[in-house]
Design an enzyme around this catalytic site. Structure first.
Site, PDB file in Angstrom:
ATOM      1  N   ASP A  78      -5.554   6.792  15.164  1.00 17.36           N
ATOM      2  CA  ASP A  78      -4.680   5.644  14.816  1.00 17.36           C
ATOM      3  C   ASP A  78      -4.258   5.733  13.312  1.00 17.36           C
ATOM      4  O   ASP A  78      -5.033   6.331  12.429  1.00 17.36           O
ATOM      5  CB  ASP A  78      -4.966   4.443  15.013  1.00 17.36           C
ATOM      6  CG  ASP A  78      -6.300   4.098  14.499  1.00 17.36           C
ATOM      7  OD1 ASP A  78      -7.250   4.773  14.315  1.00 17.36           O
ATOM      8  OD2 ASP A  78      -6.573   2.929  14.046  1.00 17.36           O
ATOM      9  N   GLU A 145      -9.563   3.021  14.681  1.00 17.53           N
ATOM     10  CA  GLU A 145     -10.396   2.648  13.550  1.00 17.53           C
ATOM     11  C   GLU A 145      -9.894   1.733  12.382  1.00 17.53           C
ATOM     12  O   GLU A 145     -10.482   1.149  11.967  1.00 17.53           O
ATOM     13  CB  GLU A 145     -10.552   4.111  12.870  1.00 17.53           C
ATOM     14  CG  GLU A 145     -11.594   4.031  11.640  1.00 17.53           C
ATOM     15  CD  GLU A 145     -10.938   3.873  10.286  1.00 17.53           C
ATOM     16  OE1 GLU A 145     -11.699   3.916   9.550  1.00 17.53           O
ATOM     17  OE2 GLU A 145      -9.755   3.856  10.384  1.00 17.53           O
TER      18      GLU A 145
END
Length: 487
Positions: A78, A145
């Site tokens: 991400d 994350e």
């Protein structure tokens, strides 16, 4: 036509440019997950995923290297999606548009996603480069994350086998990171009453604070950059204590792990004080620009007429809100006593937003390399918000990663760096949160370091990666992999 294909190392940049075309905001990693699984299938590589979306792709050992220890390369799928207010971008469909500017790769109007797209690209390049002779390599790609580390939190200890891990999520070439801060979120929700606006003799003004540097709330919290939320609240607090104003909107900041760059508010006032209000904001703009000087050269505060809203926040809760934001801490709280130039504890007042059902949501993030200090500063934030009547909750948070100067992989990486570049790397801990702490908590004894190329302005539209250091990052990564010891 490729923009980055002419850069070296070519495979790294080609994959990075492909990744730029794939939307992959936190909690919306479906498209990048599909891309990675199709990549593995296309290249006849073993791959698997888990229940939360983490992916592991395995490259078998080269002939003659079967007895080497397995190395795990780890990055997160991400990215943070930030854009300038005047830039149109749909994060669910639109690609990032990279360009080259004087030795750096940048993006047009948005975050670049080099955090951690460059780590993903390095993994893909290694998985497909048959000229690299190495032992078994496991490439771990985690989800979410940036907004909660849920991928690392839910990672199962048997998802991969290697017990040496190279985290590819750092942003300073020449530094080997061996520790990081733990973190948690503290979120307050305030309720308020809507009061009908008196239309006769009243007007409304939109106030904006834009052009701030912003930045990563771990890497750059200590640099003194302005917080748009704090600056906006100073304006509102001063106005409310001089004039009769009513707040109809407060929309400041965006992401929990980014220093807020832009804030917007709408106030309702009597027409008779309009000039006094606009003059005050003009004067305050000069004062705040002088206060931040060269640190925030693009800071801009504007005020303009707008449509009169139907209702505003009630006075009691308006006072509580601006007082709470005023006293809520933001920035570095303390410095490490063990490592030079390392922030020990900090807090980021990330965003303040009017929300549905007459509520205001206040999001903050705390970080510390000392667990007790992390909880202490979160309690400090909670106290400010609770005094204003907010309902306050804490996230579960994530642990820090304690440095180990006797690490085998640290020794290997130091020797590799010195051999390649003729100088010693710096050894540091980082105030930002890395997934290493969570991974270590699940797999005691795993040996880890983190490194990467130089990235500046992460979590802002000014994010950029230095081309020269990307080559150094690649060379170091390949050399370390080739030095893996025997089992």
């Amino acid at each position: 036509m490729s923009v980055l294909g002419s850069l070296n190392p070519a495979p790294l940049w080609i994959y990075f440019e492909e990744i730029c075309s794939i939307p992959r905001l936190s909690k919306n990693e479906g498209k990048i997950r599909k891309y990675l699984l199709e990549f593995a299938k296309k290249n006849n590589l073993e791959a698997k995923d888990d229940s939360v979306g983490n992916i592991l792709i395995i490259r078998p050992a080269s002939k003659g290297f079967e007895n080497r220890k397995t190395v795990v390369l780890q990055s997160h799928m991400d990215m943070v999606g930030e854009k300038n207010a005047d830039h149109k971008h749909d994060w669910s469909t639109d690609p990032i548009v990279p360009f080259i500017d004087e030795g750096w790769v940048c993006a047009s109007g948005t975050t670049l996603g080099a955090d951690d797209g460059i780590g993903i690209a390095a993994q893909l390049a290694i998985l497909t480069d048959n000229s690299i002779k190495a032992g078994p390599i496991e490439c771990l790609f985690t989800v979410d994350e940036e907004s909660g580390m849920t991928g690392a939190i839910n990672l199962q200890p048997d998802f991969f086998t290697g017990r040496i891990l190279l985290n590819l999520d750092s942003e300073d070439e020449g530094i080997l990171f061996i520790g990081c801060a733990g973190g948690m979120d503290t979120v307050g929700t305030m309720k308020y009453r809507m009061v009908p606006t008196r239309s006769e003799g009243m007007c409304a003004l939109d106030i904006s604070v834009t052009g701030l540097h912003g930045g990563h709330s771990g890497d750059e919290i200590h640099k003194g950059y302005g917080s748009s939320v704090k600056i906006m609240n100073r304006i509102l607090w001063k106005l409310a204590n001089i004039h009769l104003i009513s707040i109809a909107k407060f929309d400041g900041g965006n992401l929990r792990n980014a220093i807020p760059r832009e804030s917007f508010s709408t106030i309702v006032i009597d027409l008779t004080i309009k000039k006094a209000i606009t003059d005050f904001i003009t004067d305050f703009s000069r004062v705040i620009s002088e206060e931040f000087s060269d640190l925030e050269p693009d800071l801009k505060i504007t005020v303009k007429d707008t449509t009169l809203p139907h209702a505003v926040m009630d006075k009691e809760n308006q006072t509580k809100l601006i007082n709470a934001i005023s006293c809520c801490p933001h920035g570095a709280i303390s410095w490490s006593k063990d490592m030079d130039d390392l922030v020990e504890t900090s807090t980021n007042l990330a965003s303040v937003k009017f929300s549905e059902n007459n509520t205001v949501r206040i999001i903050t993030t705390q970080r510390s390399s000392i667990e007790s200090a992390k909880h202490d500063v979160s309690a400090m934030v909670k106290s400010c918000l609770a005094l204003a009547g907010a309902e306050v909750v804490h996230s579960d948070g994530y642990p820090g990663w304690k440095p180990n100067m006797n690490s085998e992989i640290l020794r290997i990486a130091r020797e590799s760096y010195e051999s390649l570049f003729g100088k010693e790397p710096l050894i540091r801990a980082i105030h930002a949160g890395l997934e290493c702490g969570l991974i270590y908590e699940k797999m005691k004894g795993i040996d880890m370091i983190s490194f990467g190329p130089t990235i500046r302005g992460a979590h802002t539209p000014e994010e950029k990666i230095e081309i020269r250091t990307a080559q150094m990052f690649w060379d170091l990564l390949i050399d370390i992999i080739g030095r893996m010891p025997e089992k």
